[in-house]
Design an enzyme around this catalytic site. Structure first.
Site, PDB file in Angstrom:
ATOM      1  N   LYS A  35       6.268 -12.090  16.620  1.00 24.96           N
ATOM      2  CA  LYS A  35       4.859 -12.402  16.899  1.00 24.96           C
ATOM      3  C   LYS A  35       4.073 -12.414  15.588  1.00 24.96           C
ATOM      4  O   LYS A  35       4.581 -11.945  14.555  1.00 24.96           O
ATOM      5  CB  LYS A  35       4.279 -11.369  17.866  1.00 24.96           C
ATOM      6  N   TYR A 253     -16.165  -3.786 -10.054  1.00 25.30           N
ATOM      7  CA  TYR A 253     -17.376  -3.672  -9.231  1.00 25.30           C
ATOM      8  C   TYR A 253     -17.724  -2.217  -8.940  1.00 25.30           C
ATOM      9  O   TYR A 253     -16.852  -1.409  -8.636  1.00 25.30           O
ATOM     10  CB  TYR A 253     -17.174  -4.390  -7.890  1.00 25.30           C
TER      11      TYR A 253
END
Ligand SMILES: *Cc1c(COP(=O)(O)O)cnc(C)c1O
Length: 356
Positions: A35, A253
């Site tokens: 899946k 950042y």
């Protein structure tokens, strides 16, 4: 190819991992769970390496149809069944085995006009409370389905919420025993964890997923380190720049990391837009030029920054393994507060994939 990031899929590892799952449950047949595009590996890239399996289990019709179009003739199981009665025509055409977890699906099977009956998996809710009939409803659902002309072979199916521990399967197993009493039915219960660790759950068909891709169902590589399982996916990139920091200099950042003294930092072409977890903190393991080191500072969209102190020889162009055989995907995931499953599934479409 310009940007140096690449994911490599190891077909020999896939084959070996399937063989190991088989050995763990030698008396059972195996549904290989593919899946979510084979847990992010690409169903079209991996299914042939897993073709020693007895069947493929998945949940998108598109993926099932793809396997049939590629020539896969053996069983395909829809783990969540059909989502709308109209889909039964497609199940009929492609000869798909379906789970049945709700009364409306029984009704839809009763009303459908099919060319031949379908094999079905009657899904029981063993305590997870997502899909399935409650133990006391199983007999009723079973007998209703047994009478339908559209139904061929029937198997009882359940799924464990906590198959990592012995306690986690004890209560569900009792409920399953109670529900199955007198039905004399084939059963399919075991996911990867139960396949590896609980023989008493094996029965007729096991359903391993994560172990086929060489990661741990418990989230900890330590738990499978001795099984012979091998990571099927390696994510590699390169250092594209080097920064020489002075004490107090910040990286990335939010200036989340500051160098304590002089420090060399490598900038790697890989970020969260490639599927690397944005929540990975400073200290997440990474391999540079064959040497284990760690990330420093925030993960950006397209770059991460790593400490080059343990590998002074490394520089621009040095190879970086984000996860694979040396740094396990489970270790990166646990540093980032998630599981290997999520990282595999999140590999971004922009990352080129090589199959070896
Ligand atoms: C995903 C899934 C599996 C496989 O689980 P793993 O933990 O990856 O082995 C088995 N059964 C069902 C119903 C599933 O949805």
């Amino acid at each position: 190819m310009s940007r140096p990031i690449v994911a490599t899929i190891d077909t020999a590892a896939l084959r070996q991992n399937l063989a190991i799952a088989r050995q763990a449950a030698p008396h059972s047949r195996v549904w290989s769970v593919v899946k979510a595009n084979a847990y992010g590996h690409g169903i079209d890239r991996v299914w042939q390496s897993l073709s020693d399996t007895d069947g493929f289990a998945l949940l998108n019709l598109e993926e099932a149809i793809l396997l049939r179009e590629r020539g896969w003739k053996k069983p395909i199981l829809l783990l969540e069944g059909f989502f709308h009665p109209d889909e039964l025509q497609i199940l009929d055409r492609y000869r798909l085995t379906t789970s049945v977890h709700s009364n409306w699906q029984i009704q839809a099977l009763a009303n459908a006009s099919l060319s031949a009956p379908l094999d079905i998996y009657v899904k029981m809710n063993s305590g997870m409370n997502r899909l399935g009939f409650k133990p006391e409803q199983v007999h009723n659902a079973w007998h209703k389905l047994r009478e339908l002309k559209n139904v061929a072979d029937m198997t009882l199916m359940a799924h464990f919420a906590e198959a990592e521990s012995a306690e986690g399967i004890e209560e569900p197993m009792k409920r399953i025993e109670r529900a199955a009493e007198g039905l004399n039915c084939p059963r399919s219960l075991a996911n990867s964890a139960a396949t590896l660790w609980h023989r008493e759950t094996h029965f007729d068909w096991v359903r391993p997923g994560i172990v086929l891709y060489g990661a741990s169902p418990s989230g900890s590589w330590q738990d499978i380190a001795d099984c012979g399982l091998r990571p099927a996916m390696t994510l590699n990139s390169e250092i594209i720049a080097v920064q020489n920091l002075q004490g107090g200099d910040a990286v990335g950042y939010g200036a989340r990391y500051r160098a304590a003294g002089e420090q060399r930092i490598g900038v790697v072409a890989c970020g969260y837009a490639d599927g690397y977890p944005r929540h990975a903190p400073t200290g997440t393991p990474v391999v540079v030029d064959g040497v284990r080191t760690t990330t420093v500072g925030a993960i950006s969209m397209d770059m991460i920054t790593v400490d080059l102190t343990p590998c002074p020889q490394a520089g621009i162009g040095s190879k970086v393994e984000l996860w694979g055989n040396t740094v396990k995907i489970d270790d990166v995931a646990s540093a980032a507060g998630t599981v290997g499953y999520e990282l595999m599934c999140a590999l971004a479409p922009r990352v080129p994939v090589e199959v070896r």
